[in-house]
Design a protein around this motif. Sequence first.
Motif, PDB file in Angstrom:
ATOM      1  N   GLU B 192       0.807  -1.186   0.021  1.00 37.04           N
ATOM      2  CA  GLU B 192      -0.028   0.102  -0.224  1.00 37.04           C
ATOM      3  C   GLU B 192       0.735   1.494   0.048  1.00 37.04           C
ATOM      4  OE1 GLU B 192      -2.755  -0.483   3.338  1.00 37.04           O
ATOM      5  OE2 GLU B 192      -4.157  -1.630   2.242  1.00 37.04           O
ATOM      6  N   ALA B 194       3.881   1.494  -1.363  1.00 34.40           N
ATOM      7  CA  ALA B 194       4.367   1.745  -2.550  1.00 34.40           C
ATOM      8  C   ALA B 194       3.123   2.330  -3.672  1.00 34.40           C
ATOM      9  CB  ALA B 194       4.514   0.360  -3.318  1.00 34.40           C
ATOM     10  N   LEU B 195       2.114   1.821  -3.649  1.00 34.03           N
ATOM     11  CA  LEU B 195       0.988   2.550  -4.082  1.00 34.03           C
ATOM     12  C   LEU B 195       0.822   3.874  -4.313  1.00 34.03           C
ATOM     13  CD1 LEU B 195      -1.654  -0.172  -3.954  1.00 34.03           C
ATOM     14  CD2 LEU B 195      -0.034   0.169  -5.938  1.00 34.03           C
ATOM     15  N   GLY B 198       3.256   6.127  -5.784  1.00 36.69           N
ATOM     16  CA  GLY B 198       2.979   6.178  -7.436  1.00 36.69           C
ATOM     17  C   GLY B 198       3.482   5.214  -8.064  1.00 36.69           C
ATOM     18  N   ALA B 199       3.715   4.042  -7.737  1.00 36.42           N
ATOM     19  CA  ALA B 199       4.256   2.818  -8.043  1.00 36.42           C
ATOM     20  C   ALA B 199       2.926   2.056  -8.748  1.00 36.42           C
ATOM     21  CB  ALA B 199       4.844   1.594  -7.033  1.00 36.42           C
ATOM     22  N   SER B 200       3.045   1.606  -9.886  1.00 38.02           N
ATOM     23  CA  SER B 200       2.002   0.751 -10.508  1.00 38.02           C
ATOM     24  C   SER B 200       1.867  -0.591  -9.580  1.00 38.02           C
ATOM     25  CB  SER B 200       2.005   0.697 -11.914  1.00 38.02           C
ATOM     26  OG  SER B 200       3.333  -0.258 -12.139  1.00 38.02           O
ATOM     27  N   GLY B 201       0.684  -1.269  -9.971  1.00 36.19           N
ATOM     28  CA  GLY B 201       0.646  -2.571  -9.601  1.00 36.19           C
ATOM     29  C   GLY B 201       1.632  -3.522  -9.919  1.00 36.19           C
ATOM     30  N   GLN B 203       4.842  -2.562 -10.881  1.00 30.69           N
ATOM     31  CA  GLN B 203       6.183  -2.216 -10.110  1.00 30.69           C
ATOM     32  C   GLN B 203       6.193  -2.526  -8.548  1.00 30.69           C
ATOM     33  OE1 GLN B 203       5.544   2.169 -11.064  1.00 30.69           O
ATOM     34  NE2 GLN B 203       7.610   2.290 -12.135  1.00 30.69           N
TER      35      GLN B 203
END
Lengths: 320, 291
Positions: B192, B194-195, B198-201, B203
Amino acid sequence: MSVEVQNLTRRFTSGGTPAVRGVSFVAPGGAITSLLGPSGAGKSTLLRTIAGLESPDEGRVLIEGKDCSNIRIQERGVGLVFQGYALFEHMTVRENLAFGLDVRGHPKAQTKARVDELLELIQLRELGARKPSQLSGGQRQRVAFARALAPRPRVLLLDEPFGALDTQVRMELREWLVRLHEKTQLTTVLVTHDQEEAFEVSDHVVVLFGGQVAQVGTPDETYDRPVNRQVAEFIGGANVLASGTVVRPHDVQLKKSSESPSKITALRRVGGYVKLTVQLASGERINAEMSQTEAIAQALSEGDRVEVLFPAPSANEFIT
Amino acid sequence: MRSPLSLEVPLQSRHLSALVRHRLAFDESVWVRRALIGLALSFVGLFLVLPLVTVFARALGEGPARYFHALTSREALAAIRLTLFTAAIVVPVNLVVGVAAAWLIAKFRFPGRSLLLTLVDLPFSVSPVIAGLAFVLLLGRSGLLGPWLQSIDVQVIFSTPGIVLATLFVTFPFVAREVLPLMQSQGNDQEEAALTLGASGFQTFFRVTLPRVKWALLSGVVLCNARAMGEFGAVSVVSGHIRGVTNTVPLHVEILYNEYDSTGAFAVASLLTLLAVVTLLVKKFVEWRTE
């Protein structure tokens, strides 16, 4: 950069009691707003919904007046600091700070400069190569703050950020947060169950009970003019008398007097002050506080009969 | 020496006396302890180490020349090739599918989740011979899909595809089973985080989820590989034992042994034994790394 929550409802089981029920409030731009309430009040759910980690069943979230319903988590421009830090354990401090920039494809040199700047900000310049497991709790929390700030979010969301720390570190970090906020002027929403924390750092307080908003106001307003008994008792541990009068423990004055029908049923010293429980003639028990110096001067002890004096009830402190 | 459990006793000293008692409890059972250790060690020696030593002793019993001759015979080389080929397909496939299954079960709530969880364990609870038989009944000449496979001229049973399929089935749980408990215990916080950063699923999976389970993954891959190369039952049923064509290493060992070529059988078997030793060493290394 205000955050506005409109009529938000979130259920975890369909048909079950919602964790958050019809909540509306505005967190003004550039200010720190606290979501204050006991555990289970729906504070974290609310924060996660603002972040986009939960989707509301009803209602919506607006950031800068723009509806976020269809904006992905990644694009919301929120920085979230988790209760348990949630640092990437397999990365160094530097890698943690760089993550939010790397995944957005920022140029390496730019990322490095930003990471240096952030390490400076959290005063951990020397520890960039460490893994989170090699840091103290307070250091980890500062890294978590810096990581959330790295991609320059529009809104900073803090979920009980000091909950896992010991008292002294918590105090230091609170002051640090206030200074940080003065510097960045970032719109901040803080979730906490600790009213002292909420009052110390925030400009606005949203008091929540059972998934609903009980009161919105400045810290002083919620303290001086609680809208109901629940708020009064939760904030400042006020006594609410049968008559409806709200009396704060430190406003209760006690005078030793052998003829009085009231009596001290418990007395406990907490550092510089003394916490007392007094049974009134009516049988009601109220909490009182006084300085240790005063308690010694009166030589108060458990079982003593005391005269109880309340301050003249101000109109504000009268609950109907 | 018991301390009275009154309130005056500081907490610390109560802990201390608990420690002392703990220590005493150990001392008392010293002979019992030695006896148990001795029993465990002789059991391991008798049933695990001795057979392994025997394999090498018999393999090299007629000299190294005979040993290498047995390993480099045309049929042995064909069996080794087929085993390597099978493992080269099975391990990557089960790696990807196993991680995907573990990831779905650990990180998401969806209808059919508990069914998937049960199915992951299915190959462990079915006898490999039965698994092989099921493939024969399904894909064999007179099987359910047999006529269709014949019409498009594809032979699965008694051929390499059947061996690969049977091995896939039998070795499926290894990766998922190693990775799943770890993913479950790690929770979703870091994903969470990471999301929100700004990370995509995609990434998030490759930069956060996967690196955190890499050692468990390696351990699963090593076990999966060991079983893929060593599987006998299921492969035996679907292979048809055509020498030099559908014989894997374990099947070749059995054939040699049945023909009273015990030196040859043990020589080829020593390869699988070496694989076992290497597997254990890698497992040990992984455990040491994750401590």
